[in-house]
Design a protein around this motif. Structure first.
Motif, PDB file in Angstrom:
ATOM      1  N   GLU A 151     -88.010  44.233 -17.925  1.00 28.16           N
ATOM      2  CA  GLU A 151     -87.614  43.550 -19.238  1.00 28.16           C
ATOM      3  C   GLU A 151     -87.098  42.192 -18.857  1.00 28.16           C
ATOM      4  O   GLU A 151     -86.793  41.322 -19.681  1.00 28.16           O
ATOM      5  CB  GLU A 151     -86.485  44.457 -19.600  1.00 28.16           C
ATOM      6  N   ASP A 152     -87.008  41.848 -17.531  1.00 29.34           N
ATOM      7  CA  ASP A 152     -86.268  40.536 -16.993  1.00 29.34           C
ATOM      8  C   ASP A 152     -87.488  39.512 -16.851  1.00 29.34           C
ATOM      9  O   ASP A 152     -87.320  38.306 -16.819  1.00 29.34           O
ATOM     10  CB  ASP A 152     -85.530  40.650 -15.982  1.00 29.34           C
ATOM     11  N   LEU A 153     -88.805  40.170 -17.003  1.00 22.39           N
ATOM     12  CA  LEU A 153     -89.815  39.338 -16.705  1.00 22.39           C
ATOM     13  C   LEU A 153     -89.942  37.992 -17.329  1.00 22.39           C
ATOM     14  O   LEU A 153     -90.270  36.689 -17.007  1.00 22.39           O
ATOM     15  CB  LEU A 153     -91.269  40.146 -16.590  1.00 22.39           C
ATOM     16  N   PRO A 154     -89.942  38.124 -18.804  1.00 24.38           N
ATOM     17  CA  PRO A 154     -90.158  36.971 -19.648  1.00 24.38           C
ATOM     18  C   PRO A 154     -89.144  35.967 -19.375  1.00 24.38           C
ATOM     19  O   PRO A 154     -89.404  34.767 -19.477  1.00 24.38           O
ATOM     20  CB  PRO A 154     -89.708  37.559 -21.037  1.00 24.38           C
ATOM     21  N   THR A 155     -87.768  36.199 -19.174  1.00 24.52           N
ATOM     22  CA  THR A 155     -86.944  35.010 -18.831  1.00 24.52           C
ATOM     23  C   THR A 155     -87.018  34.491 -17.558  1.00 24.52           C
ATOM     24  O   THR A 155     -86.924  33.477 -17.384  1.00 24.52           O
ATOM     25  CB  THR A 155     -85.391  36.011 -18.908  1.00 24.52           C
ATOM     26  N   MET A 156     -87.414  35.427 -16.529  1.00 27.50           N
ATOM     27  CA  MET A 156     -87.695  34.933 -15.285  1.00 27.50           C
ATOM     28  C   MET A 156     -88.993  33.997 -15.367  1.00 27.50           C
ATOM     29  O   MET A 156     -89.063  33.062 -14.595  1.00 27.50           O
ATOM     30  CB  MET A 156     -88.017  36.184 -14.157  1.00 27.50           C
ATOM     31  N   GLU A 157     -89.939  34.247 -16.289  1.00 24.99           N
ATOM     32  CA  GLU A 157     -91.112  33.119 -16.041  1.00 24.99           C
ATOM     33  C   GLU A 157     -90.723  32.043 -16.641  1.00 24.99           C
ATOM     34  O   GLU A 157     -91.314  30.919 -16.168  1.00 24.99           O
ATOM     35  CB  GLU A 157     -92.330  34.009 -16.968  1.00 24.99           C
ATOM     36  N   GLN A 158     -89.939  31.964 -17.584  1.00 25.90           N
ATOM     37  CA  GLN A 158     -89.446  30.514 -18.249  1.00 25.90           C
ATOM     38  C   GLN A 158     -88.668  29.821 -17.058  1.00 25.90           C
ATOM     39  O   GLN A 158     -89.035  28.644 -17.224  1.00 25.90           O
ATOM     40  CB  GLN A 158     -88.477  31.201 -19.443  1.00 25.90           C
ATOM     41  N   VAL A 159     -87.728  30.434 -16.337  1.00 22.97           N
ATOM     42  CA  VAL A 159     -86.960  29.590 -15.495  1.00 22.97           C
ATOM     43  C   VAL A 159     -87.863  29.295 -14.287  1.00 22.97           C
ATOM     44  O   VAL A 159     -87.808  28.230 -13.744  1.00 22.97           O
ATOM     45  CB  VAL A 159     -85.849  30.898 -14.606  1.00 22.97           C
ATOM     46  N   LEU A 160     -88.867  29.907 -13.814  1.00 23.16           N
ATOM     47  CA  LEU A 160     -89.879  29.792 -13.031  1.00 23.16           C
ATOM     48  C   LEU A 160     -90.641  28.280 -13.376  1.00 23.16           C
ATOM     49  O   LEU A 160     -90.997  27.561 -12.570  1.00 23.16           O
ATOM     50  CB  LEU A 160     -90.684  30.867 -12.343  1.00 23.16           C
ATOM     51  N   MET A 161     -91.170  28.555 -14.661  1.00 27.74           N
ATOM     52  CA  MET A 161     -91.870  27.459 -15.287  1.00 27.74           C
ATOM     53  C   MET A 161     -91.071  26.108 -15.029  1.00 27.74           C
ATOM     54  O   MET A 161     -91.639  25.158 -14.762  1.00 27.74           O
ATOM     55  CB  MET A 161     -92.319  27.694 -16.596  1.00 27.74           C
ATOM     56  N   ILE A 162     -89.744  26.210 -15.362  1.00 29.95           N
ATOM     57  CA  ILE A 162     -88.868  25.138 -15.403  1.00 29.95           C
ATOM     58  C   ILE A 162     -88.895  24.545 -13.989  1.00 29.95           C
ATOM     59  O   ILE A 162     -88.871  23.220 -13.978  1.00 29.95           O
ATOM     60  CB  ILE A 162     -87.547  25.238 -16.153  1.00 29.95           C
ATOM     61  N   LEU A 163     -88.555  25.454 -13.059  1.00 27.00           N
ATOM     62  CA  LEU A 163     -88.350  24.710 -11.702  1.00 27.00           C
ATOM     63  C   LEU A 163     -89.711  24.214 -11.276  1.00 27.00           C
ATOM     64  O   LEU A 163     -89.704  23.422 -10.455  1.00 27.00           O
ATOM     65  CB  LEU A 163     -87.764  26.070 -11.034  1.00 27.00           C
ATOM     66  N   SER A 164     -90.756  25.151 -11.739  1.00 26.11           N
ATOM     67  CA  SER A 164     -91.961  24.615 -11.000  1.00 26.11           C
ATOM     68  C   SER A 164     -92.462  23.212 -11.674  1.00 26.11           C
ATOM     69  O   SER A 164     -92.942  22.319 -10.849  1.00 26.11           O
ATOM     70  CB  SER A 164     -93.387  25.675 -11.673  1.00 26.11           C
ATOM     71  N   ASP A 165     -92.209  23.084 -12.802  1.00 22.95           N
ATOM     72  CA  ASP A 165     -92.427  21.491 -13.580  1.00 22.95           C
ATOM     73  C   ASP A 165     -91.540  20.491 -12.840  1.00 22.95           C
ATOM     74  O   ASP A 165     -91.972  19.624 -12.693  1.00 22.95           O
ATOM     75  CB  ASP A 165     -92.005  21.811 -15.045  1.00 22.95           C
ATOM     76  N   ALA A 166     -90.289  21.046 -12.532  1.00 21.93           N
ATOM     77  CA  ALA A 166     -89.629  20.114 -11.645  1.00 21.93           C
ATOM     78  C   ALA A 166     -89.886  19.898 -10.214  1.00 21.93           C
ATOM     79  O   ALA A 166     -89.092  19.105  -9.515  1.00 21.93           O
ATOM     80  CB  ALA A 166     -87.844  20.440 -11.611  1.00 21.93           C
ATOM     81  N   ARG A 167     -90.789  20.511  -9.741  1.00 24.77           N
ATOM     82  CA  ARG A 167     -91.503  20.661  -8.608  1.00 24.77           C
ATOM     83  C   ARG A 167     -90.423  21.170  -7.489  1.00 24.77           C
ATOM     84  O   ARG A 167     -90.354  20.667  -6.353  1.00 24.77           O
ATOM     85  CB  ARG A 167     -92.016  19.152  -8.020  1.00 24.77           C
ATOM     86  N   LEU A 168     -89.409  22.021  -7.954  1.00 21.27           N
ATOM     87  CA  LEU A 168     -88.625  22.672  -7.023  1.00 21.27           C
ATOM     88  C   LEU A 168     -88.965  24.198  -6.543  1.00 21.27           C
ATOM     89  O   LEU A 168     -88.839  24.400  -5.307  1.00 21.27           O
ATOM     90  CB  LEU A 168     -87.184  23.168  -7.614  1.00 21.27           C
ATOM     91  N   LEU A 169     -90.088  24.616  -7.197  1.00 15.43           N
ATOM     92  CA  LEU A 169     -90.845  25.723  -6.694  1.00 15.43           C
ATOM     93  C   LEU A 169     -92.292  25.491  -6.647  1.00 15.43           C
ATOM     94  O   LEU A 169     -92.693  24.713  -7.614  1.00 15.43           O
ATOM     95  CB  LEU A 169     -90.495  26.966  -7.498  1.00 15.43           C
ATOM     96  N   THR A 170     -92.968  26.219  -5.934  1.00 13.49           N
ATOM     97  CA  THR A 170     -94.428  26.397  -6.035  1.00 13.49           C
ATOM     98  C   THR A 170     -94.887  27.845  -6.303  1.00 13.49           C
ATOM     99  O   THR A 170     -94.411  28.782  -5.707  1.00 13.49           O
ATOM    100  CB  THR A 170     -95.147  25.931  -4.655  1.00 13.49           C
ATOM    101  N   ILE A 171     -95.856  27.917  -7.377  1.00 13.63           N
ATOM    102  CA  ILE A 171     -96.204  29.348  -7.825  1.00 13.63           C
ATOM    103  C   ILE A 171     -97.474  29.302  -7.517  1.00 13.63           C
ATOM    104  O   ILE A 171     -98.269  28.461  -8.101  1.00 13.63           O
ATOM    105  CB  ILE A 171     -95.611  29.326  -9.268  1.00 13.63           C
ATOM    106  N   THR A 172     -98.078  30.524  -7.014  1.00 14.32           N
ATOM    107  CA  THR A 172     -99.476  30.735  -7.094  1.00 14.32           C
ATOM    108  C   THR A 172     -99.607  32.178  -7.211  1.00 14.32           C
ATOM    109  O   THR A 172     -99.360  33.139  -6.669  1.00 14.32           O
ATOM    110  CB  THR A 172     -99.841  30.518  -5.551  1.00 14.32           C
ATOM    111  N   GLN A 173    -100.375  32.318  -8.477  1.00 16.35           N
ATOM    112  CA  GLN A 173    -100.600  33.670  -8.943  1.00 16.35           C
ATOM    113  C   GLN A 173     -99.285  34.472  -9.141  1.00 16.35           C
ATOM    114  O   GLN A 173     -98.525  34.082  -9.887  1.00 16.35           O
ATOM    115  CB  GLN A 173    -101.594  34.412  -7.973  1.00 16.35           C
ATOM    116  N   ASP A 174     -99.043  35.440  -8.231  1.00 13.21           N
ATOM    117  CA  ASP A 174     -97.874  36.232  -8.248  1.00 13.21           C
ATOM    118  C   ASP A 174     -96.638  35.912  -7.411  1.00 13.21           C
ATOM    119  O   ASP A 174     -95.760  36.528  -7.135  1.00 13.21           O
ATOM    120  CB  ASP A 174     -98.205  37.666  -8.332  1.00 13.21           C
TER     121      ASP A 174
END
Length: 217
Positions: A20-43
């Motif tokens: 149930e927390d996956l949607p919220t987590m995806e949004q947070v990861l996207m924000i951090l990824s756009d800020a180049r704080l995180l690198t996301i590759t597939q899962d």
């Protein structure tokens, strides 16, 4: 999340307590990824640069506030993943002090655990309870066996005591019967000697006297 502290690649499922927390987590990861704080590759997710950990004051503050907890969760995450990868082998579950330590931390931070970590801890605690129950049952069996052995020993002691009494009683009875039989034999012999003495007292008075004296013994 502690799984990102040392720039270790983590799966997205590690970062959430449940689906149930996956949607919220995806949004947070996207924000951090756009800020180049995180690198996301597939899962998978990882911190883009270790410098972020050193230079981000708020993040460093969070890490400093719960270093012990972060260490415990890191260990739990790795242990749970290994347990899952090795077909949930029971020997990999937590025991003893380690289970007690992580269990206390998890009870204070239930929201920090993902589904696999919760399952791993639940299985560890279930195994601990099963082992404790089996140990208690084993102690009960040993106690019952000790009681049975003690009871058997008391019964044997009683049988031996009764047997000894009976043996002594039979020995005493045998002695009495022997005495009685011996006395009867002696009485018969005395009577026979007295009769012989009487029969020859006129013809052989000396022998008759000796036989009379012998019959009196």
């Amino acid at each position: 999340s502690s799984v990102l502290v040392a720039r270790r690649r983590a799966t997205k499922t590690e970062l959430v307590a449940g689906p149930e927390d996956l949607p919220t987590m995806e949004q947070v990861l996207m924000i951090l990824s756009d800020a180049r704080l995180l690198t996301i590759t597939q899962d998978n997710v990882e911190v883009s640069h270790e410098a972020i950990i050193r230079e981000w004051p708020r993040l460093r503050l969070w890490l400093d506030e719960d270093r012990v907890g972060l260490r415990l969760q890191r260990q739990l995450t790795e242990a749970a993943q290994e347990w899952s990868n090795r077909d949930r082998e029971p020997d990999l579950l937590y025991r003893g002090r380690r289970l007690s330590e992580i269990g206390e931390w998890a009870a204070r931070h239930p929201e920090a655990l993902n589904a696999l970590e919760r399952e791993f801890l639940a299985e560890s605690q279930a195994m601990l309870q099963a082992e404790a129950k089996e140990k208690d049952a084993q102690q009960r069996r040993e106690l019952e066996q000790t009681r049975r052995l003690a009871k058997t020993q008391r019964q044997r002691t009683l049988v031996l005591a009764v047997g000894l009494v009976i043996a002594l009683s039979l020995a005493g009875l045998s002695f009495v019967l022997y005495r009685q039989s011996n006395q009867k034999a002696q009485l018969a012999s005395s009577r026979q000697l007295a009769a012989q003495a009487i029969s020859i007292r006129d013809t052989q008075p000396d022998l008759a006297l000796l036989l009379s004296l012998e019959s009196l013994k």
